[in-house]
Design an enzyme around this catalytic site. Structure first.
Site, PDB file in Angstrom:
ATOM      1  N   HIS B 212       0.817  -1.205   0.000  1.00 27.85           N
ATOM      2  CA  HIS B 212       0.000   0.000   0.000  1.00 27.85           C
ATOM      3  C   HIS B 212       0.856   1.263   0.000  1.00 27.85           C
ATOM      4  CE1 HIS B 212      -3.833   2.079   0.856  1.00 27.85           C
ATOM      5  NE2 HIS B 212      -3.062   2.948   1.473  1.00 27.85           N
ATOM      6  N   GLU B 278      -7.965   7.994  -4.859  1.00 26.37           N
ATOM      7  CA  GLU B 278      -7.505   6.923  -3.985  1.00 26.37           C
ATOM      8  C   GLU B 278      -8.460   5.742  -4.072  1.00 26.37           C
ATOM      9  OE1 GLU B 278      -5.432   5.765  -1.978  1.00 26.37           O
ATOM     10  OE2 GLU B 278      -4.154   7.319  -1.137  1.00 26.37           O
ATOM     11  N   HIS B 280     -10.205   2.675  -1.597  1.00 30.23           N
ATOM     12  CA  HIS B 280     -10.421   2.266  -0.212  1.00 30.23           C
ATOM     13  C   HIS B 280     -11.244   0.989  -0.208  1.00 30.23           C
ATOM     14  CE1 HIS B 280     -10.321   3.997   4.062  1.00 30.23           C
ATOM     15  NE2 HIS B 280      -9.102   3.932   3.605  1.00 30.23           N
ATOM     16  N   ASN B 281     -10.738  -0.007  -0.947  1.00 28.16           N
ATOM     17  CA  ASN B 281     -11.509  -1.219  -1.200  1.00 28.16           C
ATOM     18  C   ASN B 281     -11.646  -2.126   0.014  1.00 28.16           C
ATOM     19  OD1 ASN B 281     -11.357  -0.163  -3.740  1.00 28.16           O
ATOM     20  ND2 ASN B 281      -9.753  -1.561  -4.442  1.00 28.16           N
ATOM     21  N   GLN B 433     -11.516   2.101  10.248  1.00 25.75           N
ATOM     22  CA  GLN B 433     -11.317   3.448  10.747  1.00 25.75           C
ATOM     23  C   GLN B 433     -12.663   4.133  10.945  1.00 25.75           C
ATOM     24  OE1 GLN B 433      -9.724   3.522   7.167  1.00 25.75           O
ATOM     25  NE2 GLN B 433      -7.618   3.055   7.696  1.00 25.75           N
ATOM     26  N   ASP B 459      -0.365  14.157   5.320  1.00 27.22           N
ATOM     27  CA  ASP B 459      -1.518  13.692   6.089  1.00 27.22           C
ATOM     28  C   ASP B 459      -1.183  12.375   6.759  1.00 27.22           C
ATOM     29  OD1 ASP B 459      -1.705  12.077   3.638  1.00 27.22           O
ATOM     30  OD2 ASP B 459      -3.599  11.437   4.503  1.00 27.22           O
ATOM     31  N   GLN B 503      -8.337   8.867  12.158  1.00 28.23           N
ATOM     32  CA  GLN B 503      -8.526   9.781  11.037  1.00 28.23           C
ATOM     33  C   GLN B 503      -8.308  11.237  11.415  1.00 28.23           C
ATOM     34  OE1 GLN B 503      -9.687   8.613   7.662  1.00 28.23           O
ATOM     35  NE2 GLN B 503      -8.445   7.088   8.688  1.00 28.23           N
ATOM     36  N   ASP B 690      -4.570   7.967 -12.700  1.00 27.54           N
ATOM     37  CA  ASP B 690      -4.846   6.548 -12.904  1.00 27.54           C
ATOM     38  C   ASP B 690      -5.094   5.871 -11.571  1.00 27.54           C
ATOM     39  OD1 ASP B 690      -2.289   5.150 -11.823  1.00 27.54           O
ATOM     40  OD2 ASP B 690      -1.498   6.730 -13.109  1.00 27.54           O
TER      41      ASP B 690
END
Lengths: 240, 940
Positions: B212, B278, B280-281, B433, B459, B503, B690
């Site tokens: 990741h 992004e 977030h699967n 999260q 971040d 978060q 992409d």
């Protein structure tokens, strides 16, 4: 002519404050965006303004119910200053979450419940000005106002909407489409003086022609701009 | 306190709908109530005050008496953030009430006849998530504060001297998801410095080296075997390939590509845009609401993390079929319907609350996404042009801004790098999260306008502080103390604080003299801040726990010590010749079926749940036209005070990818570019993002598909002269098929195009405007049905033929079309994609509520003409008098189709005329929430 001093009051999570500020500027006001906390600390922010708007969003994350916590700031926190502001004849507007806030103070009648269909809804609506309205914010507006709604809790609830209308306190109604199940299609209500207006839709998001969804098809037009409401309120404050 | 709604509670309706969708028996009368538990000494007067605080007499009834009767109650697990309870505490303080502790919950009451099994089924399948919640029949014990434990010390992980088996054991035990080679390198490193690593160190390495965070596959040297060849060829890494493609295109508007948190471009002088998308699967598969919610929050922070003000959010979602029979649902998976509901609610919740318009998007359905739903979230930001931050500098302080740290999202980075299976939900429980959009809104309020107060910013996303501080410290070094990190509750181990993906946190490096100014700004906005240490200049990352060292890592080893990965790939051999057409018995019925197909049908039910109006900049909306229910190609954003704007378009087609990954990738770029050109963007000012969601790249054919897709991306970027500026990959998206075998999800490449719109007052949309106007087709039509939506509706034949080939003329066509738009010749315009020309024409008719009479078709084979999905095509509406000028600009390279008509029908040669209202009904068949017809009216 000098510009009218205006204040946009926010709480943590208010998110249409800049949209409202732009609309007020277009309407000829000199705008400051100030948090409720800063107003409580320094009430001069409110005292110096001729027009005040409580902007939309999710102040305090809607905790304990939409508008509840910001209403506490404006009542427990500010004492009777907000009522005094109105007592001096200065117009006060609550939009969306701002309407929810004011409905939880003694300034506006009724409450706002979950949309009848149970979901947040964002779409354009048409608002008719009610003929007998006492509102200083809609005086002289003839054509319907076109603007979007964007809320999950905008169903206006009042135990006696007929007498509210008889008192001139119903300012705006949804035309043909009632998007949230509000009683008697009520979209906006006033206090007994007509100085305070609360409405769920967002006139601040229709201040230039190309914002209208049918602009390219010849829809919308100057007379339907949400900007009209801000111009009317600011014009009223200018006479003070 | 139990609080019930006076009017019907909308949640009851949702519960009934959900139960019916899951095939559960009817539950009859159900009531829902909110619970607020408080502990403290309260007088009657205090209770009254609290009552009027919590209960709106016009809407609700509240009672202090303990409820009885048949019910299930749900409450959060200890330690999970309870924002409502926090609000009770805050309000109680304002009201001068002494409350020690508050917690909240939900109560659902049933008729006595409903048995335990059904109540349990409803609770488990519809109401609660065991990862963050618990339930009890009757009444539930209020959630207590998390246990107060003493500070836990870091532990040592014996690694030296371990053989491969021993290393593998450590890897499994700590869920490190590292390769054997990587574990060996770590062992050797610690052997060379003569000690074993601490848990903090090993976790930091696992996170930094995770797929990741490190994009090991995209950075790997590839040994690719081409079709027909026996030995592999060595190729540079995919990442390098994409980067050099952007460098070679050398577009004058690119300010920063593939570095930092997002790509940066400058279309209009003086204003830069930050672009990021992004995935977030994995989190969304386990906890759909929280996963999607924090996916949106994360990508917004990426834009904040490159010092830009977020202005819009995009989302592309892939789900399993929502009508999947329960028996077909694999163990350990949530039902697609529940995933869909949760994900959409999660996206809406975050975007609506943070105050950003959720604009462009797509929703795709396929059985392959049942256990592996995909969630792509994007964000665009804007800023006055300035030099990019180049810090941190030695001596700068390490400042953490935003939310407190809890046990949420531990090991999310490594978890995201794993493959899902039936036990994933349990194992990865702590990976979920919890989002708080209001806290992030406040972060935006603090950071926008504070760009001169810090030397670097990033971040806290995957990997938490470990990733954020670790990346910032690269080459510089840092010394931080975890005891200084604000926590949600006590009892966290040092490595948990360091790795937590709590978060709404950002890290900034601030010169010591500037700390107080930033602190003041934070306090004014109500944002927490903490000074946890400094950047040192010695290149060593030191992590302490209350002074004691728990990690000491050379950042050179941390960032460059990872062994270069090499991957094998077997490139696909797609069929590129031998077209086969289709027999369509009833073209009219087929068109209606296509319009009602979940992938094509109106997404109004979802779109209206997103606030797409906020900020007042949405000029072309996702739904457009006479009744505001036609699908737009791209969206256009332009602030009320600006003349120019930006267009956002999406290209995605996994079904084509099943047949030809390279062609699919090329055409995804084409589609995204076409969508922004169709609404008025300048084809010479387009930047691309992409996002790859792929299967396990260790399978050589899956890796080969990825290599082919990157080839397609680069070829298309060159042709359109549109550079990639940022990208992201999510790998290991696999599922177990009906055959019991593991399969990769279809090659799902999402391309986002962002283009410059020179005049925002003159955007073009697909709604037909005036009867009599001429309709023309741009681009050529071939018999290309493999992966088509026609096959999804009618079934795929044994020989599917070829997937759509790239159109070499597309770039030229788009430039000419843009010139025609600039000359004011284009009345309406729509791209041709899923479902082919027939669907495109139908959508134009629906959007304009006008008919069209088509006299000529672009191919002699009817099925091809109507339903083939050849790339590079658009339909335009032109006034009769403008036709000569239009033809001149297009070099006569267009095909006249017919006319806009007042007939109220879409008439196609050889097909029964279809009423526009029938088209609209088919298209809107799934848009159940379209309860209100548009009333702003066509007042022309």
């Amino acid at each position: 002519m000098s510009r009218v001093p205006a204040i946009v009051i926010t709480g943590p999570g208010t998110n249409r404050d800049h949209d409202v500020a732009t609309a007020l500027e277009f309407a000829g006001a000199d705008v400051r965006i100030v948090s409720s906390r800063a107003v409580v600390d320094n009430p001069r922010h409110l005292d110096e303004a001729r027009v005040a708007v409580v902007a939309g969003g999710f102040s305090y994350a809607d905790s304990l119910g939409a508008g509840r916590m910001l209403a506490l700031d404006l009542t427990l926190g500010l004492g009777d200053r907000l009522e005094n502001f109105v007592a001096q004849g200065r117009p006060l507007l609550g939009i969306c979450n701002g309407f929810q806030v004011l409905s939880r103070t003694s300034l506006l009648p009724g409450s706002l419940g979950h949309n009848a269909q149970g979901e947040f809804d964002c779409r354009w609506v048409v608002l008719d000005r009610v003929e007998r309205s006492n509102s200083v914010w809609t005086k002289g507006i003839d054509d319907p106002i076109h603007c979007p709604i964007a809320h999950g809790e905008g169903r206006y609830v009042h135990p006696d909407p007929e007498s509210l209308a008889a008192a001139g306190q119903v300012a705006l109604r949804y035309r043909s489409t009632n998007p949230n199940g509000s009683v008697n299609d009520i979209a906006g209500v006033s206090d007994p003086t007509g100085l305070v207006l609360g409405l769920m839709p967002h006139p601040e998001n229709h201040i230039v022609l190309r914002q209208h969804p049918h602009h390219r098809r010849g829809g919308g037009g100057t007379s339907h701009l949400g900007l009209r409401i801000f111009e009317t309120g600011v014009a009223h404050a200018k006479q003070l | 306190m139990t609080i019930r709604s006076i009017d019907p509670d909308p949640r009851v309706l949702q519960l009934h709908d959900g139960a019916a969708a899951l095939g559960l028996p009817s539950v009859g009368d159900v009531h829902v109530a909110d619970l607020v538990h408080v502990r403290g000494e309260l007088s009657d007067d205090d209770r009254q005050k609290l009552h009027s605080l919590l209960v709106d007499p016009l809407l609700q009834k509240g009672t202090w008496s303990t409820p009885t009767g048949r019910a299930v109650e749900i409450a959060l697990l200890p330690g999970v953030t309870d924002t409502a309870a926090d609000a009770v505490m805050a309000a109680a303080e304002m009201l001068d009430l002494s409350i020690e502790h508050a917690s909240t919950g939900l109560r659902v009451e049933f008729e006595d006849r409903v048995d335990d099994t059904l109540v349990h089924a409803i609770a488990e399948r519809l109401l609660m998530n065991p990862i963050i919640e618990r339930s009890a029949m009757g009444t539930i014990e209020p959630t207590a504060a998390a246990d107060e434990e003493t500070q836990v010390a870091a532990s040592v992980v014996p690694l030296r001297g371990l053989d491969d088996d021993g290393l593998a054991e450590v890897g499994v035990e700590r869920a490190l998801y590292l390769d054997p080679e990587e574990l060996r390198v770590i062992r050797d490193h610690f052997e060379s410095i003569g000690r074993d690593p601490t848990d903090v160190e090993i976790e930091t390495l696992a996170q930094t080296w995770s797929e990741h965070c490190a994009h090991k596959t995209f950075r790997a040297i590839v040994h690719a075997t081409e079709p027909g060849e026996s030995s592999p060829r060595r190729r540079e890494s995919l990442m390098k390939q994409l980067r050099s493609c952007t460098e070679e295109i050398d577009a004058p508007f690119v300010r920063s590509a593939f570095v930092g948190n997002a790509g940066v471009i400058e279309f209009a002088k003086g204003t830069t845009l930050a672009l990021k998308a992004e995935t977030h699967n994995h989190p969304s598969a386990v906890e759909p609401f929280g996963g999607a919610n924090t996916g949106v929050g994360g990508v917004i922070r990426d834009v904040l993390g490159i010092a830009h003000k977020p202005i819009a959010v995009t989302d592309i979602l892939c789900f399993g079929p929502t009508d999947l029979p329960l028996d077909d649902l694999p163990d350990g998976s949530l039902h697609p319907r529940r995933i869909e509901e949760g994900v959409i609610a999660g996206v809406a919740d975050y975007g609506n609350k943070i105050g950003l318009p959720t604009v462009a998007g797509a929703i795709l359905y396929d059985p392959a996404y049942t256990t592996n739903p995909l969630v792509f979230a994007g964000c665009i930001g804007t800023a006055p042009a300035r030099r990019l931050h180049e810090g941190p500098d030695s001596g700068d302080r390490v400042i953490v801004l935003g939310g407190a740290t809890g046990r949420d999202g531990i090991r999310g980075a490594t978890f995201s790098s794993a493959t899902m299976d039936a036990t994933t939900g349990e194992v990865a429980g702590a990976s979920v999260q919890i989002g708080d959009p209001i806290v992030e809104k406040l972060l935006i309020d603090v950071l926008v306008g504070a760009e001169d107060m810090y030397s670097a910013i990033t971040d806290c996303g995957a990997g938490g502080l470990s990733s954020a501080v670790g990346e910032m410290a690269e080459g510089v070094g840092a010394d931080v103390d975890l005891a200084l990190v604000p926590r949600k509750y006590p009892g966290l181990e040092p490595w948990e604080v360091w790795l937590s993906e709590a978060q709404e946190r950002m890290v900034v490096s601030v010169p010591p003299r500037g700390v107080s100014a930033l602190a003041k700004r934070c306090e004014k906005a109500g944002v927490n801040w903490a000074d946890i240490g400094s950047f040192t200049g010695d290149g060593i990352l030191v992590v302490r726990n209350d002074g004691e060292k728990v990690a000491e890592l050379d950042t050179a080893f941390l960032h460059d010590g990872r062994p270069q990965r090499e991957m094998n790939a077997t490139l696909p051999d797609p069929k590129r010749s031998g077209a086969t057409s289709r027999t369509v018995e009833d073209p009219a019925a087929t068109l209606l079926a296509l319009l009602g197909h979940p992938n094509i049908a109106s997404k109004a039910a979802t779109i209206h749940r997103y606030d797409h109006e906020i900020l007042g900049a949405t000029v072309v909306r996702p739904l457009i036209g006479a009744a505001s229910d036609g699908p737009a190609d791209g969206v256009v954003l332009a602030a009320p005070t600006d003349t120019h704007g930006i267009a956002i378009g999406i290209g995605v087609n996994p079904w084509h990818g099943l047949h030809d990954p390279e062609g699919m990738a090329f055409n995804a770029v084409d589609e995204a570019v076409r969508n922004v050109v169709a609404v008025g963007a300048d084809p010479d000012k387009i930047a691309l993002l992409d996002n790859f969601s792929w299967g396990d790249p260790r399978r050589e054919s899956t890796m080969g598909d990825l290599v082919a897709a990157v080839d397609g991306c680069c070829a298309a970027a060159f042709m359109f002269n549109a550079p990639f500026v940022s990208g992201k990959d999510s790998l290991n998206n696999e599922y177990v098929g009906a055959d019991g075998e593991r399969h990769a999800v279809p090659p799902t490449l999402v391309i986002t195009a962002v283009g410059h719109v020179p005049d925002a007052d003159r955007c073009v949309t697909p709604d037909l405007l005036t009867p009599g106007n001429v309709l023309m087709l741009i681009g050529s039509t071939e018999t290309e049905f493999a992966g088509s939506h026609l096959d999804l509706v009618l079934g795929q034949p044994d020989d599917p033929g070829v997937a759509p080939a790239p159109d070499p003329d597309a770039a030229m066509h788009y430039r000419n079309l843009h010139a025609a738009m600039q000359a004011g010749l284009i009345v309406s315009c729509h791209d041709v994609s899923e479902g082919g020309l027939a669907v495109a024409l139908a959508e134009m008719c629906i959007a304009g509520r006008l008919g069209a009479t088509i006299e000529d078709l672009p191919h002699e084979d009817l099925a091809t003409a109507l339903f083939s999905e050849s790339a590079g095509r658009l339909v335009v509406e032109v006034e009769e008098r403008s036709v000569p000028a239009f033809l001149r600009i297009m070099d006569d390279d267009v095909f006249p189709l017919g006319h806009v008509s007042e007939s109220g029908n879409l008439s196609l040669p050889g097909v029964d005329a279809i009423g526009v209202s029938d088209l609209a009904d088919a298209f809107n068949s799934r848009a159940t929430a379209v309860h209100a017809e548009d009333s702003t009216g066509d007042t022309k």
